[in-house]
Write a protein that holds these residues in place. Structure first.
Motif, PDB file in Angstrom:
ATOM      1  N   PHE A   1       3.894  28.517  49.158  1.00 52.42           N
ATOM      2  CA  PHE A   1       4.649  27.395  49.697  1.00 52.42           C
ATOM      3  C   PHE A   1       5.508  27.858  50.875  1.00 52.42           C
ATOM      4  O   PHE A   1       6.095  28.945  50.845  1.00 52.42           O
ATOM      5  N   THR A   2       5.581  27.019  51.900  1.00 56.18           N
ATOM      6  CA  THR A   2       6.430  27.335  53.042  1.00 56.18           C
ATOM      7  C   THR A   2       7.898  27.173  52.659  1.00 56.18           C
ATOM      8  O   THR A   2       8.228  26.628  51.597  1.00 56.18           O
ATOM      9  N   THR A   3       8.767  27.619  53.563  1.00 63.54           N
ATOM     10  CA  THR A   3      10.198  27.516  53.290  1.00 63.54           C
ATOM     11  C   THR A   3      10.619  26.071  53.082  1.00 63.54           C
ATOM     12  O   THR A   3      11.371  25.748  52.145  1.00 63.54           O
ATOM     13  N   TRP A   4      10.142  25.160  53.914  1.00 63.16           N
ATOM     14  CA  TRP A   4      10.514  23.757  53.774  1.00 63.16           C
ATOM     15  C   TRP A   4       9.912  23.130  52.532  1.00 63.16           C
ATOM     16  O   TRP A   4      10.525  22.258  51.904  1.00 63.16           O
ATOM     17  N   GLU A   5       8.694  23.554  52.171  1.00 66.23           N
ATOM     18  CA  GLU A   5       8.097  23.060  50.929  1.00 66.23           C
ATOM     19  C   GLU A   5       8.917  23.510  49.724  1.00 66.23           C
ATOM     20  O   GLU A   5       9.158  22.724  48.791  1.00 66.23           O
ATOM     21  N   LYS A   6       9.352  24.771  49.735  1.00 68.45           N
ATOM     22  CA  LYS A   6      10.173  25.272  48.627  1.00 68.45           C
ATOM     23  C   LYS A   6      11.501  24.533  48.549  1.00 68.45           C
ATOM     24  O   LYS A   6      11.974  24.201  47.457  1.00 68.45           O
ATOM     25  N   ARG A   7      12.090  24.282  49.689  1.00 68.89           N
ATOM     26  CA  ARG A   7      13.354  23.545  49.697  1.00 68.89           C
ATOM     27  C   ARG A   7      13.171  22.139  49.142  1.00 68.89           C
ATOM     28  O   ARG A   7      13.999  21.650  48.360  1.00 68.89           O
ATOM     29  N   ALA A   8      12.083  21.491  49.533  1.00 71.88           N
ATOM     30  CA  ALA A   8      11.831  20.136  49.044  1.00 71.88           C
ATOM     31  C   ALA A   8      11.570  20.131  47.543  1.00 71.88           C
ATOM     32  O   ALA A   8      12.065  19.250  46.816  1.00 71.88           O
ATOM     33  N   ILE A   9      10.809  21.118  47.056  1.00 71.64           N
ATOM     34  CA  ILE A   9      10.503  21.189  45.626  1.00 71.64           C
ATOM     35  C   ILE A   9      11.774  21.436  44.817  1.00 71.64           C
ATOM     36  O   ILE A   9      12.047  20.766  43.820  1.00 71.64           O
ATOM     37  N   VAL A  10      12.568  22.432  45.259  1.00 66.37           N
ATOM     38  CA  VAL A  10      13.792  22.774  44.526  1.00 66.37           C
ATOM     39  C   VAL A  10      14.779  21.613  44.570  1.00 66.37           C
ATOM     40  O   VAL A  10      15.428  21.294  43.559  1.00 66.37           O
ATOM     41  N   LEU A  11      14.900  20.954  45.711  1.00 69.49           N
ATOM     42  CA  LEU A  11      15.796  19.798  45.799  1.00 69.49           C
ATOM     43  C   LEU A  11      15.313  18.676  44.881  1.00 69.49           C
ATOM     44  O   LEU A  11      16.113  18.021  44.204  1.00 69.49           O
ATOM     45  N   GLY A  12      13.997  18.480  44.831  1.00 65.84           N
ATOM     46  CA  GLY A  12      13.451  17.435  43.971  1.00 65.84           C
ATOM     47  C   GLY A  12      13.730  17.669  42.502  1.00 65.84           C
ATOM     48  O   GLY A  12      14.163  16.759  41.781  1.00 65.84           O
ATOM     49  N   VAL A  13      13.511  18.902  42.035  1.00 66.81           N
ATOM     50  CA  VAL A  13      13.754  19.178  40.608  1.00 66.81           C
ATOM     51  C   VAL A  13      15.243  19.216  40.305  1.00 66.81           C
ATOM     52  O   VAL A  13      15.662  18.937  39.169  1.00 66.81           O
ATOM     53  N   ALA A  14      16.064  19.542  41.319  1.00 66.06           N
ATOM     54  CA  ALA A  14      17.517  19.488  41.110  1.00 66.06           C
ATOM     55  C   ALA A  14      17.979  18.055  40.903  1.00 66.06           C
ATOM     56  O   ALA A  14      18.885  17.793  40.101  1.00 66.06           O
ATOM     57  N   ILE A  15      17.359  17.113  41.614  1.00 65.00           N
ATOM     58  CA  ILE A  15      17.686  15.697  41.406  1.00 65.00           C
ATOM     59  C   ILE A  15      17.308  15.275  39.991  1.00 65.00           C
ATOM     60  O   ILE A  15      18.028  14.509  39.333  1.00 65.00           O
ATOM     61  N   GLY A  16      16.179  15.798  39.472  1.00 63.92           N
ATOM     62  CA  GLY A  16      15.805  15.504  38.092  1.00 63.92           C
ATOM     63  C   GLY A  16      16.794  16.080  37.094  1.00 63.92           C
ATOM     64  O   GLY A  16      17.139  15.435  36.094  1.00 63.92           O
ATOM     65  N   ALA A  17      17.273  17.296  37.382  1.00 62.36           N
ATOM     66  CA  ALA A  17      18.256  17.922  36.491  1.00 62.36           C
ATOM     67  C   ALA A  17      19.603  17.211  36.531  1.00 62.36           C
ATOM     68  O   ALA A  17      20.442  17.407  35.648  1.00 62.36           O
ATOM     69  N   PHE A  18      19.792  16.391  37.542  1.00 58.49           N
ATOM     70  CA  PHE A  18      21.030  15.627  37.694  1.00 58.49           C
ATOM     71  C   PHE A  18      21.292  14.702  36.510  1.00 58.49           C
ATOM     72  O   PHE A  18      22.442  14.406  36.171  1.00 58.49           O
ATOM     73  N   PHE A  19      20.221  14.256  35.817  1.00 58.47           N
ATOM     74  CA  PHE A  19      20.393  13.258  34.766  1.00 58.47           C
ATOM     75  C   PHE A  19      21.078  13.821  33.523  1.00 58.47           C
ATOM     76  O   PHE A  19      21.751  13.072  32.807  1.00 58.47           O
ATOM     77  N   SER A  20      20.922  15.092  33.249  1.00 61.23           N
ATOM     78  CA  SER A  20      21.546  15.638  32.038  1.00 61.23           C
ATOM     79  C   SER A  20      23.073  15.620  32.120  1.00 61.23           C
ATOM     80  O   SER A  20      23.735  15.019  31.271  1.00 61.23           O
ATOM     81  N   PRO A  21      23.684  16.250  33.141  1.00 64.58           N
ATOM     82  CA  PRO A  21      25.153  16.147  33.214  1.00 64.58           C
ATOM     83  C   PRO A  21      25.646  14.763  33.588  1.00 64.58           C
ATOM     84  O   PRO A  21      26.740  14.365  33.175  1.00 64.58           O
ATOM     85  N   LEU A  22      24.851  14.001  34.363  1.00 63.76           N
ATOM     86  CA  LEU A  22      25.280  12.647  34.726  1.00 63.76           C
ATOM     87  C   LEU A  22      25.420  11.779  33.483  1.00 63.76           C
ATOM     88  O   LEU A  22      26.389  11.029  33.340  1.00 63.76           O
ATOM     89  N   THR A  23      24.453  11.884  32.564  1.00 63.03           N
ATOM     90  CA  THR A  23      24.489  11.060  31.365  1.00 63.03           C
ATOM     91  C   THR A  23      25.711  11.384  30.512  1.00 63.03           C
ATOM     92  O   THR A  23      26.272  10.506  29.848  1.00 63.03           O
ATOM     93  N   ALA A  24      26.128  12.647  30.529  1.00 55.66           N
ATOM     94  CA  ALA A  24      27.323  13.022  29.781  1.00 55.66           C
ATOM     95  C   ALA A  24      28.596  12.543  30.492  1.00 55.66           C
ATOM     96  O   ALA A  24      29.517  12.029  29.856  1.00 55.66           O
ATOM     97  N   GLN A  25      28.638  12.687  31.831  1.00 57.98           N
ATOM     98  CA  GLN A  25      29.856  12.384  32.573  1.00 57.98           C
ATOM     99  C   GLN A  25      30.074  10.888  32.772  1.00 57.98           C
ATOM    100  O   GLN A  25      31.205  10.416  32.726  1.00 57.98           O
ATOM    101  N   ILE A  26      29.010  10.143  33.005  1.00 61.46           N
ATOM    102  CA  ILE A  26      29.145   8.710  33.259  1.00 61.46           C
ATOM    103  C   ILE A  26      29.678   7.971  32.034  1.00 61.46           C
ATOM    104  O   ILE A  26      30.229   6.878  32.134  1.00 61.46           O
ATOM    105  N   TYR A  27      29.545   8.594  30.885  1.00 57.88           N
ATOM    106  CA  TYR A  27      29.921   7.995  29.608  1.00 57.88           C
ATOM    107  C   TYR A  27      31.415   8.142  29.312  1.00 57.88           C
ATOM    108  O   TYR A  27      32.002   7.339  28.583  1.00 57.88           O
TER     109      TYR A  27
END
Length: 557
Positions: free
Chosen positions: A63-89
């Motif tokens: 994967f190119t540098t930009w592809e890696k950045r896009a992939i990591v950013l994408g999965v980080a957005i998915g990981a956002f739901f775990s702490p968000l679900t705890a904090q929004i509550y």
């Protein structure tokens, strides 16, 4: 007679002429086990290190540098739901207690059970993802999470909400482990620090967006809309994942060059394949030159190849000497964050008279400090890694994974995290006494900012180190991290309220800060003995592999 340096230059040129790719010759790391052979130039007075060496290994990821950045950013957005679900509550706790006619202690139990499942579930899904791939694991998580949110929004009573919150936690919690696993799939240790900002995104934004959004929804639309919004957001992200996030598990796609089986491909890849086949068929029917349907990378392997699924892998990793010490201590540190986050709404409501929206806004300074920690810490982590490479005489290479068995990676990481932890210890003490004496809200904002800087900075460092130590089982290792943090955090959230009521906020957080300082020798042990422990672990693995291979040979004979 030609000089040895001329012979060396001529040999290097001959090698380059024999290669199909002029870029095949690259400098290798000192002592790399996979380094290419050097040319024999005969006796020479020059140091042997001046002779060119060949590193014919491919890059760690295609994967190119930009592809890696896009992939990591994408999965980080998915990981956002775990702490968000705890904090929004959290801002809605008082409203929930009044609406469901239960006490604050019983409502806090929904937070505790959420954290327990947040620690247990990744043990199974994290190991599953390491053996069967990331995309199937993501599919399971999002389906369960969306269904649980719909159930919570329709919950008729407290008992239903309690059970559905557990299911909600089971669906969202593993996304954090999967995020770290994907980073280990595509990013080397040398460049991992620069991706800390992406992987820290959930920890940064959840404390900022979650409480504010939760407070607004709870106050103006009702607490049920918290879960409807989460379900809608998760559904949108799930569609994006289905279309664009590729399979990265190295057991399935290697360095990314192996074309995965149809069940692992994104909808975008499937559409491109179908389009290419149609073009090829039309070209062939018209008598033209048939278009060659080729995948995006070199290999065309399409079979499903999976490792044996070991559901207890996370526990196995947890009880390794170095991991046990690291996670035991870091879980105590992170428990301080849970204590601050869960006690803050009640303290602000009772002693400052703030409503749900204003309580949510008070989490913004913590998020600001966390953001600074991610931006600064990532650069410091990479800088210290390069510094230790220079000390060890190891060339710094971003695109090739280094053999870390003999490299002091513990020092490279914890020399950055340790000072931030000491800073956080002092701020935690000040935070407790500021609450005790009802300090001005501006003082609380400053302390929350500094606390976010110290605690999240240390947390990011330990997360990077954990993946460095377990690159092939990053999902299971991060699941072990979740298990210890969430179980210790759940216990902390259960006792912090009674502690504050019994001995006051000042002494309660003083005890937590003292635990940080008392546990500091654990970091020293890891830095001093980490390399030796990892070498011993590799020796045990080699011995087990030798015994297994010996048994197979004996059976064949």
């Amino acid at each position: 007679m030609p000089k040895p340096s001329e012979l060396s230059k001529s040999a290097s040129q001959n090698d380059c002429n024999d290669c199909n790719d002029a870029d095949a010759i690259r400098p290798t790391r000192l002592g790399s086990p996979k380094a290419g052979p050097t040319q024999d130039v005969g006796p020479s007075d020059e140091p042997p290190s001046e002779a060119p060496v060949v590193d014919d290994r491919p890059d760690y990821s295609v994967f190119t540098t930009w592809e890696k950045r896009a992939i990591v950013l994408g999965v980080a957005i998915g990981a956002f739901f775990s702490p968000l679900t705890a904090q929004i509550y959290l801002p809605a706790l008082n409203t929930l207690a009044a609406d469901l006619d239960v006490s604050i202690s019983r409502i806090n139990l929904t937070v505790t059970t959420y954290m327990i499942f947040q620690g247990i579930t990744p043990m199974f899904i994290g190991s599953f993802a390491d053996s069967t791939g990331r995309r199937p694991a993501y599919c399971i998580c999002f389906v369960v999470y969306i269904a649980a949110n719909i159930g919570c929004a329709l919950a008729p009573n407290y008992a239903a909400l309690l059970v559905l919150r557990m299911l909600q936690s089971a669906g969202s919690s593993t996304t954090v482990a999967l995020c770290q696993a994907v980073v280990a799939d595509v990013v080397t240790s040398a460049e991992r620090g620069q991706y800390v900002g992406f992987t820290a995104l959930p920890i940064l934004l959840a404390p900022a967006i979650g409480p504010v959004l939760g407070g607004v929804l709870s106050q103006f639309l009702g607490w049920r809309w918290i879960f409807w919004v989460l379900a809608i957001m998760a559904g949108f992200v799930f569609i994006l994942y289905a279309f664009f996030i590729p399979e990265t598990c190295r057991n399935i796609v290697g360095d990314g060059s192996i074309r995965p089986h149809l069940m692992y491909r994104t909808l975008w890849q499937i559409c491109k394949d179908a389009w290419r086949k149609r073009r090829a068929a039309r070209s062939d029917a018209s008598g033209g030159v048939a278009l060659q349907v080729t995948p995006s990378h070199a290999s065309t392997k399409r079979s499903v190849h999976m490792k044996k699924f070991n559901v207890f892998k996370s526990l196995t990793i947890l009880f390794e000497k170095e991991i046990f010490i690291l996670l035991s201590y870091s879980s105590i540190v992170f428990a301080g964050f849970y204590c601050v986050a869960t006690s803050l709404p009640t303290q602000l409501h009772e002693h400052y008279g703030l409503d749900d929206v204003k309580v949510g806004l008070m989490f913004l300074p913590f998020a600001g400090g966390s953001t600074i920690a991610a931006l600064v810490n990532g650069k410091l982590i990479n800088w210290n890694y390069r510094r230790h490479c220079k000390i060890q005489g190891v060339p710094f290479e971003r695109k090739k994974e280094q053999d870390l068995v003999g490299f002091p990676i513990e020092r490279a990481r914890l020399e950055i995290g340790g000072p931030m932890l000491l800073f956080a210890s002092a701020i935690l003490l000040a935070w407790g006494w500021a609450l005790q004496y009802r300090a001005h809200l501006a003082v609380l904002c400053v302390l929350l900012f500094l606390l976010g800087w110290g605690l999240i900075g240390f947390s990011n460092t330990t997360n990077v180190l954990l993946v460095d130590i377990n690159p092939k089982n990053a999902g299971a290792a991060t699941a072990s991290n979740n298990l210890t943090r969430c179980l210790v955090g759940a216990a902390a959230t259960a006792v912090i309220g009674p502690m504050i009521n019994g001995i006051g906020a000042g002494w309660s957080f003083t005890i937590l800060g003292a635990l940080y300082v008392i546990g500091l020798p654990a970091l020293y042990l890891i830095m001093r003995h980490g390399v030796r422990w990892r070498k011993e672990k590799e020796a045990r693995k080699s011995a087990r592999k030798a015994r297994k291979n010996g048994g197979i040979v004996e059976e064949k004979n």
